[in-house]
Scaffold this motif. Structure first.
Motif, PDB file in Angstrom:
ATOM      1  N   ALA A  74     -13.152  -4.737  -5.233  1.00  0.00           N
ATOM      2  CA  ALA A  74     -13.095  -3.358  -5.390  1.00  0.00           C
ATOM      3  C   ALA A  74     -13.803  -3.322  -7.083  1.00  0.00           C
ATOM      4  N   GLY A  75     -14.644  -2.407  -7.184  1.00  0.00           N
ATOM      5  CA  GLY A  75     -15.211  -2.433  -8.477  1.00  0.00           C
ATOM      6  C   GLY A  75     -14.384  -1.468  -9.396  1.00  0.00           C
ATOM      7  N   VAL A  76     -13.907  -1.490 -10.431  1.00  0.00           N
ATOM      8  CA  VAL A  76     -13.092  -0.447 -11.388  1.00  0.00           C
ATOM      9  C   VAL A  76     -14.133   0.555 -11.920  1.00  0.00           C
ATOM     10  N   VAL A  77     -13.882   1.810 -11.634  1.00  0.00           N
ATOM     11  CA  VAL A  77     -14.714   2.874 -12.071  1.00  0.00           C
ATOM     12  C   VAL A  77     -16.067   2.680 -11.934  1.00  0.00           C
ATOM     13  N   TYR A  78     -16.414   2.378 -10.688  1.00  0.00           N
ATOM     14  CA  TYR A  78     -17.692   2.234 -10.218  1.00  0.00           C
ATOM     15  C   TYR A  78     -18.505   1.298 -10.919  1.00  0.00           C
ATOM     16  N   GLN A  79     -17.955   0.197 -11.591  1.00  0.00           N
ATOM     17  CA  GLN A  79     -18.805  -0.780 -12.359  1.00  0.00           C
ATOM     18  C   GLN A  79     -19.575  -1.806 -11.411  1.00  0.00           C
ATOM     19  N   PRO A  80     -20.679  -2.062 -11.741  1.00  0.00           N
ATOM     20  CA  PRO A  80     -21.552  -3.018 -10.875  1.00  0.00           C
ATOM     21  C   PRO A  80     -20.891  -4.267 -11.061  1.00  0.00           C
ATOM     22  N   ALA A  81     -21.160  -5.181  -9.819  1.00  0.00           N
ATOM     23  CA  ALA A  81     -20.861  -6.685 -10.025  1.00  0.00           C
ATOM     24  C   ALA A  81     -21.896  -7.421 -11.271  1.00  0.00           C
ATOM     25  N   SER A  82     -21.320  -8.321 -11.603  1.00  0.00           N
ATOM     26  CA  SER A  82     -22.007  -9.045 -12.736  1.00  0.00           C
ATOM     27  C   SER A  82     -23.777  -9.320 -11.937  1.00  0.00           C
ATOM     28  N   ARG A  83     -24.617  -9.395 -12.693  1.00  0.00           N
ATOM     29  CA  ARG A  83     -26.099  -9.490 -12.363  1.00  0.00           C
ATOM     30  C   ARG A  83     -25.850 -10.954 -11.528  1.00  0.00           C
ATOM     31  N   GLY A  84     -26.471 -10.802 -10.358  1.00  0.00           N
ATOM     32  CA  GLY A  84     -26.701 -11.928  -9.760  1.00  0.00           C
ATOM     33  C   GLY A  84     -25.355 -12.315  -8.801  1.00  0.00           C
ATOM     34  N   GLU A  85     -24.319 -11.828  -9.077  1.00  0.00           N
ATOM     35  CA  GLU A  85     -22.898 -11.923  -8.415  1.00  0.00           C
ATOM     36  C   GLU A  85     -22.957 -10.940  -7.241  1.00  0.00           C
ATOM     37  N   ARG A  86     -23.271 -11.213  -6.045  1.00  0.00           N
ATOM     38  CA  ARG A  86     -23.339 -10.599  -4.938  1.00  0.00           C
ATOM     39  C   ARG A  86     -22.046 -10.609  -4.023  1.00  0.00           C
ATOM     40  N   VAL A  87     -21.651  -9.400  -3.923  1.00  0.00           N
ATOM     41  CA  VAL A  87     -20.126  -9.483  -3.290  1.00  0.00           C
ATOM     42  C   VAL A  87     -20.144  -8.530  -2.044  1.00  0.00           C
ATOM     43  N   GLY A  88     -19.522  -8.975  -1.046  1.00  0.00           N
ATOM     44  CA  GLY A  88     -19.459  -8.280   0.099  1.00  0.00           C
ATOM     45  C   GLY A  88     -19.689  -8.930   1.439  1.00  0.00           C
ATOM     46  N   THR A  89     -19.874  -8.232   2.667  1.00  0.00           N
ATOM     47  CA  THR A  89     -20.422  -8.974   3.711  1.00  0.00           C
ATOM     48  C   THR A  89     -21.858  -8.471   4.043  1.00  0.00           C
ATOM     49  N   PRO A  90     -22.686  -9.693   4.482  1.00  0.00           N
ATOM     50  CA  PRO A  90     -24.216  -8.981   4.435  1.00  0.00           C
ATOM     51  C   PRO A  90     -24.416  -8.362   5.686  1.00  0.00           C
ATOM     52  N   ALA A  91     -23.610  -8.237   6.786  1.00  0.00           N
ATOM     53  CA  ALA A  91     -23.995  -7.643   8.079  1.00  0.00           C
ATOM     54  C   ALA A  91     -23.831  -5.983   7.486  1.00  0.00           C
ATOM     55  N   TYR A  92     -22.935  -5.772   6.577  1.00  0.00           N
ATOM     56  CA  TYR A  92     -22.514  -4.420   6.270  1.00  0.00           C
ATOM     57  C   TYR A  92     -22.737  -3.924   5.011  1.00  0.00           C
ATOM     58  N   MET A  93     -23.383  -4.858   4.043  1.00  0.00           N
ATOM     59  CA  MET A  93     -23.742  -4.464   2.664  1.00  0.00           C
ATOM     60  C   MET A  93     -24.620  -3.298   2.763  1.00  0.00           C
ATOM     61  N   SER A  94     -24.637  -2.481   1.865  1.00  0.00           N
ATOM     62  CA  SER A  94     -25.440  -1.724   1.455  1.00  0.00           C
ATOM     63  C   SER A  94     -26.834  -1.900   0.974  1.00  0.00           C
ATOM     64  N   PRO A  95     -28.012  -1.313   0.981  1.00  0.00           N
ATOM     65  CA  PRO A  95     -29.142  -1.722   0.386  1.00  0.00           C
ATOM     66  C   PRO A  95     -28.926  -1.948  -1.097  1.00  0.00           C
ATOM     67  N   GLU A  96     -28.128  -1.123  -1.808  1.00  0.00           N
ATOM     68  CA  GLU A  96     -28.043  -1.155  -3.109  1.00  0.00           C
ATOM     69  C   GLU A  96     -27.336  -2.490  -3.434  1.00  0.00           C
ATOM     70  N   GLN A  97     -26.212  -2.792  -2.849  1.00  0.00           N
ATOM     71  CA  GLN A  97     -25.719  -4.200  -2.875  1.00  0.00           C
ATOM     72  C   GLN A  97     -26.458  -5.335  -3.027  1.00  0.00           C
ATOM     73  N   LEU A  98     -27.297  -5.275  -1.639  1.00  0.00           N
ATOM     74  CA  LEU A  98     -28.124  -6.256  -1.441  1.00  0.00           C
ATOM     75  C   LEU A  98     -28.993  -6.395  -2.771  1.00  0.00           C
ATOM     76  N   SER A  99     -29.328  -5.550  -3.178  1.00  0.00           N
ATOM     77  CA  SER A  99     -30.366  -5.782  -4.519  1.00  0.00           C
ATOM     78  C   SER A  99     -30.085  -5.834  -5.619  1.00  0.00           C
TER      79      SER A  99
END
Length: 574
Positions: free
Chosen positions: A161-186
């Protein structure tokens, strides 16, 4: 197991670690017993190799701290965090049940009613987390638990979970690919609408048993970033429009095309009256039981009548045959009457729970639509020639003639075989033909919705009064409060005296939830749900009365706070 032993040594005296429940990418989950409170708990242990790495250790502890801030009936609670050298773990509530993924694998895709309930409950949980500034980032079937006895959906694993909607570190993709949103994938910034996309993909899987995008990782990535997911109607044309619209909206490629929030998604899911999509569990169970019972009654009466016809055709003057055939027919009629008596008793139980014939009619329509969808799916698949109704009838007539011929040969063994076949084959044939054409469904459904159903409920009301049950489209607070009051009324008198304040507090919370603003309304609804679940667990012997007393005190304080907020927001007159 080394991890099991290390965890037990670190928690000795407070928790008894029983067995491994599951294992994921970051750690393991164990079933344990809280020795002080004598209750089962789940303990999530970070893999020792990862516990030595600061980035993984910090992320794991962030999961515990983030989840510990959340208090909601549909979010697994975190009780404590444990750090002992390489043993890093947190203790959370144990949900006795299975994941949504396991449920679909075991029993197939969800019905529209079950799916609607799960989607609402998960959206409600996500809305609470989003209000606390948290985005889950990994909503998927494996992270939704379904409680065994209640069917309640519970969201777990806020590990990324991201605190206060902060994005993950650049290049650090978190989540499960089959269900990730386009913005997570990019690797773009995410907000609550990202969770709604993942929820849409999760429900797509729940309704179909498949993920929206399939193929290689690169192919999925390209499709996800450039095009919307196919509509769920491609695999489930039977789903109500309100569900199709909600799932499709959640899976929109652009965040602005999705519901603006979890609350907006809940509004979408309540645009159509719930009665069009689901029936209360006791009513749905009754309708399915009634359909089966009426089918059995019809089959036994057909079999009994067939026995008498066979006797009249081939054995009219045979005294020994009469001694055999009349008891057989009487036994079959008795079995049919017994099944009908069971249906009357089930009707009395439903009346005792507060439901009447008016609640059954919409539930019958739902069951008819479900069976029609199943028949449509079956006919769309390649079938055998013998599955056609006309062919079934012809084969059944030929078999019946053959068995009647055998029964009249005068040979003892062949006579017994012929009699059995001449009685059973016509019954099975008629039932198969009627079922394949949908006539059995229309017959029992018409009877249950019409005079037969009204007569059953008149029988069911003899000797007992009917309690009032809220209408299917009543507000959530009314449903929850009335359910709590019904369970309170079923408690022994001594327990009712112990919880004497409950009816008044529930009534206040219901009124508050109907008149308050969104923020205070949610507090009142959560308090009502906590009371309802406590009463449910109390009935099942899974909660102590002192826990219910504490929740009742908390509910009273919430009611007082909401009352005060309403008074401040009401302009003075005079």
């Amino acid at each position: 197991m080394i991890e099991h032993l290390a965890l037990q040594q670190a928690l000795a005296g407070r928790y008894a670690v029983e067995r491994l429940l599951g294992q994921g990418g970051m750690g393991m989950v164990f079933l344990a017993r809280d020795l002080a409170l004598d209750r089962p708990v789940a303990i999530k242990l970070l893999a020792p190799a990862l516990a030595r790495e600061t980035v993984f250790r910090d992320r794991f502890l962030r999961e515990a701290r983030a989840a510990a801030r959340l208090s909601h009936p549909h979010i697994v609670p975190v009780h404590s965090v444990e750090e002992h050298d390489t043993v890093v773990a947190f203790v959370m509530g144990f949900v006795d049940g299975e994941t949504l993924a396991q449920r679909v694998t075991r029993a197939g895709p969800l019905s529209d009613a079950d799916g609607l309930r799960v989607m609402r409950e998960v959206a409600w949980a996500l809305g609470h987390a989003h209000a606390m500034g948290l985005v889950h980032r990994d909503v998927k079937p494996e992270n939704i638990m379904l409680e065994r006895h209640t069917g309640r959906a519970v969201v777990t694993d806020f590990g990324i979970a991201g605190v206060v909607y902060q994005p993950a570190s650049r290049g650090e993709r978190v989540g499960t690919p089959a269900y990730m949103s386009p913005e997570q994938l990019s690797d773009a910034a995410v907000d609550p609408r990202s969770d709604l996309y993942s929820l849409g993909g999760t429900m797509w899987y729940a309704f179909s048993g498949r993920t929206p995008f399939e193929g290689s990782a690169d192919r999925i990535l390209a499709a996800r970033l450039t095009s919307p997911a196919p509509s769920i109607t491609s695999l489930r044309p039977d789903l109500p429009g309100v569900l199709v619209h909600a799932v499709d909206r959640c899976l929109a490629t652009a965040p602005e095309d999705r519901p603006a929030s979890a609350e907006a998604l809940l509004d979408l899911l309540t645009v159509a009256p719930p009665a069009l999509n689901e029936a209360p569990l006791p009513v749905a169970s009754y309708v399915r039981t009634a359909g089966s019972a009426l089918g059995d009654v019809g089959a036994t009466f057909i079999a009994g009548t067939t026995a008498l016809l066979v006797y009249g055709i081939g054995f009219r003057d045979d005294l020994y045959a009469a001694i055999a055939f009349y008891p057989i027919a009487a036994l079959l009629y008795a079995i049919g009457l017994t099944r009908f008596g069971e249906l009357v008793l089930h009707t009395r139980t439903l009346v005792g729970q507060g439901y009447g014939h008016d609640a059954v009619r919409p539930a019958v329509e739902i069951e008819v639509r479900r069976e029609a969808a199943e028949r449509a799916l079956a006919t769309s698949l390649p079938g055998r020639l013998t599955d056609r109704p006309a062919v079934m009838a012809a084969i059944g007539a030929a078999k019946t003639g053959l068995f009647i011929w055998l029964a009249t040969r005068g040979i003892d063994t062949l006579t017994l075989i012929g009699v059995a076949g001449a009685v059973l084959i016509p019954t099975a044939t008629v039932r198969s033909v009627l079922r394949s054409t949908g006539r059995i469904t229309s017959l029992w459904a018409g009877g249950l919705k019409g005079r037969l159903g009204r007569w059953l409920f008149r029988l069911g009301r003899i000797g007992q009064s009917r309690r009032v049950v809220p209408a299917p489209d009543a507000p959530t607070a009314v449903f929850l409060g009335d359910a709590a009051l019904r369970m309170f009324e079923a408690l022994p008198p001594a327990r009712q005296r112990q919880l004497a304040a409950l009816p008044e507090i529930v009534t206040r919370l219901q009124a508050d939830a109907l008149n308050a603003t969104e923020g205070t309304r949610l507090k009142a609804v959560v308090a009502l749900e906590n009371l309802r679940l406590d009463l449910l667990r109390l009935q099942a012997g899974q909660v102590q009365s002192d826990q219910l007393t504490r929740d009742l005190e908390d509910a009273g304080r919430i009611a007082a706070l909401v009352d005060a907020a309403l008074q401040r927001s009401t302009p003075a007159h005079g």
